[in-house]
Write a protein that holds these residues in place. Structure first.
Motif, PDB file in Angstrom:
ATOM      1  N   HIS A   1       9.004   8.324  13.669  1.00  0.00           N
ATOM      2  CA  HIS A   1       7.913   8.202  12.728  1.00  0.00           C
ATOM      3  C   HIS A   1       8.347   8.629  11.320  1.00  0.00           C
ATOM      4  CE1 HIS A   1       3.766   9.909  11.578  1.00  0.00           C
ATOM      5  NE2 HIS A   1       3.927   8.717  11.111  1.00  0.00           N
ATOM      6  N   SER A   2       8.911   9.814  11.233  1.00  0.00           N
ATOM      7  CA  SER A   2       9.318  10.291   9.917  1.00  0.00           C
ATOM      8  C   SER A   2      10.549   9.539   9.418  1.00  0.00           C
ATOM      9  CB  SER A   2       9.552  11.802   9.930  1.00  0.00           C
ATOM     10  OG  SER A   2      10.687  12.126  10.694  1.00  0.00           O
TER      11      SER A   2
ATOM     12  N   LEU B   1      10.923   6.399   9.543  1.00  0.00           N
ATOM     13  CA  LEU B   1      10.453   5.194   8.863  1.00  0.00           C
ATOM     14  C   LEU B   1      10.058   5.500   7.420  1.00  0.00           C
ATOM     15  CD1 LEU B   1       8.219   3.099  11.246  1.00  0.00           C
ATOM     16  CD2 LEU B   1      10.281   2.377  10.071  1.00  0.00           C
ATOM     17  N   LEU B   2       9.575   6.700   7.221  1.00  0.00           N
ATOM     18  CA  LEU B   2       9.125   7.072   5.876  1.00  0.00           C
ATOM     19  C   LEU B   2      10.300   7.509   5.017  1.00  0.00           C
ATOM     20  CD1 LEU B   2       5.788   8.896   6.450  1.00  0.00           C
ATOM     21  CD2 LEU B   2       6.451   6.518   6.667  1.00  0.00           C
TER      22      LEU B   2
ATOM     23  N   PRO C   1       0.343   4.144   2.989  1.00  0.00           N
ATOM     24  CA  PRO C   1       0.199   5.160   4.026  1.00  0.00           C
ATOM     25  C   PRO C   1      -0.611   4.664   5.219  1.00  0.00           C
ATOM     26  CG  PRO C   1      -0.239   6.118   1.872  1.00  0.00           C
ATOM     27  CD  PRO C   1      -0.123   4.644   1.675  1.00  0.00           C
TER      28      PRO C   1
ATOM     29  N   HIS D   1       1.616   3.171   7.814  1.00  0.00           N
ATOM     30  CA  HIS D   1       2.199   4.286   8.511  1.00  0.00           C
ATOM     31  C   HIS D   1       1.340   4.703   9.703  1.00  0.00           C
ATOM     32  CE1 HIS D   1       3.238   8.808   8.102  1.00  0.00           C
ATOM     33  NE2 HIS D   1       3.930   8.252   9.049  1.00  0.00           N
ATOM     34  N   SER D   2       0.076   4.918   9.451  1.00  0.00           N
ATOM     35  CA  SER D   2      -0.790   5.339  10.547  1.00  0.00           C
ATOM     36  C   SER D   2      -1.063   4.191  11.506  1.00  0.00           C
ATOM     37  CB  SER D   2      -2.090   5.939  10.012  1.00  0.00           C
ATOM     38  OG  SER D   2      -2.907   4.946   9.457  1.00  0.00           O
TER      39      SER D   2
ATOM     40  N   ALA E   1       5.040   0.230   6.152  1.00  0.00           N
ATOM     41  CA  ALA E   1       5.170   1.693   6.257  1.00  0.00           C
ATOM     42  C   ALA E   1       6.364   2.214   5.476  1.00  0.00           C
ATOM     43  CB  ALA E   1       5.284   2.097   7.722  1.00  0.00           C
ATOM     44  N   GLU E   2       7.425   1.433   5.434  1.00  0.00           N
ATOM     45  CA  GLU E   2       8.627   1.882   4.728  1.00  0.00           C
ATOM     46  C   GLU E   2       8.409   2.003   3.240  1.00  0.00           C
ATOM     47  OE1 GLU E   2      11.910  -0.608   5.736  1.00  0.00           O
ATOM     48  OE2 GLU E   2      12.588   0.861   7.199  1.00  0.00           O
TER      49      GLU E   2
ATOM     50  N   VAL F   1       6.070   3.401   1.834  1.00  0.00           N
ATOM     51  CA  VAL F   1       5.284   4.585   1.505  1.00  0.00           C
ATOM     52  C   VAL F   1       5.957   5.415   0.443  1.00  0.00           C
ATOM     53  CG1 VAL F   1       4.464   6.797   2.329  1.00  0.00           C
ATOM     54  CG2 VAL F   1       4.176   4.778   3.755  1.00  0.00           C
ATOM     55  N   SER F   2       7.202   5.774   0.713  1.00  0.00           N
ATOM     56  CA  SER F   2       7.903   6.678  -0.197  1.00  0.00           C
ATOM     57  C   SER F   2       8.678   5.875  -1.227  1.00  0.00           C
ATOM     58  CB  SER F   2       8.843   7.590   0.590  1.00  0.00           C
ATOM     59  OG  SER F   2       9.681   6.797   1.405  1.00  0.00           O
TER      60      SER F   2
END
Lengths: 230, 230
Positions: free
Chosen positions: A113-114, A116-117, B110, B113-114, B162-163, B165-166
DNA sequence: ACCTGAACACCGTTCAAGT
DNA sequence: ACCTGAACACCGTTCAAGT
């Protein structure tokens, strides 16, 4: 505890408090994760583990996200890269490396999960990247295609790992969406979903993932990158 | 505020406090998200928005994760499903729906992501699923294959969202991994990564995602599901 | 420079008590 | 039944002050 007693303890009853280092913090994080799960890997809990205050960790680690990325990179040491140099079909070998990576992620799904971020960028991740690129090169896939292909392959593996986070045995959610479905089906909506039915959830995770990687490899072979406009 | 004043206010100066409903909570969540971002969509903040206590929300919503899933489903109403019934190449139409879905995710990354964690299961998500299955059916892809294919397609789109996000403009992280790379390259490690170099990060997000969907579609066409053992 | 305690500004969730 | 205040058990991060 009195100061004197404390001084004695620190010399005799337990190992001398080790100096704080980035690696020491990451090691502690891995320990805590194995013992209590990833969601207990917090700055505060780690600080307690290292017998210091949470604020001290910020000397060695930018923030909590960077710490989690470092933990993942540490775990990536367990990925089996040996198929890269092995004999045999490159598809099988590439798939083997990807499955090994996925296997590591599945040990602690929240890590996927993390991942992917915060894209990991540590040495083990680079090893993995290099390994996959190496096999694609052996397969004769041109560099420009390989560059994008490796990204897609890793993304798929990581996302598959991340999805297994909430693999809890809670039938409630499934039930409620099924209810929605049954009601709507009566109204003639969702004919295709109804036609497929249980097929949508069929197969073991392993079979599905093996099929997915096959799709990816076949697709990569069949899909050149068009030349950039001149 | 005195009780009497409060009673007067509630009748005259502002709209009567609406009764709490699940939909009202979800609507408020969408409002707060647009105004202050998804990370402000917390039980406490929402409760304040609805002029009640956080505990009250638990009558209508199991937990915070379910609430976020409901918000995503709400947003999914914006996905353009019209290509399903349009004329033309099914690949182009399938790709268009997926890009529209990705576009919605990218409005609030985000959320993507969820979405990877808590599979959405609301009506709009089912609409999207039905739409994709419908195009795959038009393309003549058999049901068993389509069932797994739709999963892979949605997973890829969601993970891509999701990628992002950051996607912050912080060059620090890239720098540090580049340092590792340069050092190791001198030592002869990572020859393939070095050979590819900037190619690894090349292309716009749109080009990469278009290529990824092509890979998937070509791969799906080329990869039948083997018959289950009898 | 490194380390710390304390503070700031929050979280999700539960529960006894009210209406 | 629905709603609430208060409490429980936490978070990440910053910062002035110490060594």
């Amino acid at each position: 505890m009195a100061n004197t007693e404390r001084a004695i303890r620190s010399r005799r009853d337990r190992p001398a408090k080790p100096a704080l280092t980035r690696q020491g913090i990451v090691d502690a994080a891995v320990r805590v994760m194995h013992a209590d799960g990833l969601d207990k890997v917090t700055m505060r809990r780690l600080a307690a583990e290292l017998d210091t205050g949470a604020a001290s960790l910020y000397v060695y680690v930018r923030d909590a996200a960077e710490l989690r990325a470092a933990v993942l990179d540490e775990l990536l040491a367990e990925v089996d890269l040996s198929p890269v140099a092995a004999e045999g079909d490159w598809r099988v070998r590439l798939s083997a490396v990807l499955r090994s990576y996925l296997g590591v992620l599945l040990t602690y799904p929240p890590l996927a999960h993390s991942a992917l971020l915060t894209r990991p960028s540590g040495p083990r991740y680079l090893d993995l990247l290099e390994a996959l690129l190496s096999v694609l090169h052996q397969a004769g896939i041109d560099d420009r295609r390989a560059a994008w292909a490796v990204d897609l392959l890793l993304q798929t593996a990581t996302a598959t790992g991340a999805e297994h986070v909430s693999g809890s045995d809670d039938p409630q959610d499934g039930r409620s969406s099924l209810d929605t479905l049954v009601e709507a089906a009566t109204a003639g909506r969702y004919p295709r979903i109804i036609a497929l039915g249980a097929e949508l959830f069929s197969g073991t995770g392993e079979d599905r993932v093996a099929w997915a990687f096959s799709v990816l490899l076949n697709g990569i072979l069949a899909t050149p990158r068009t030349d950039p406009p001149t």
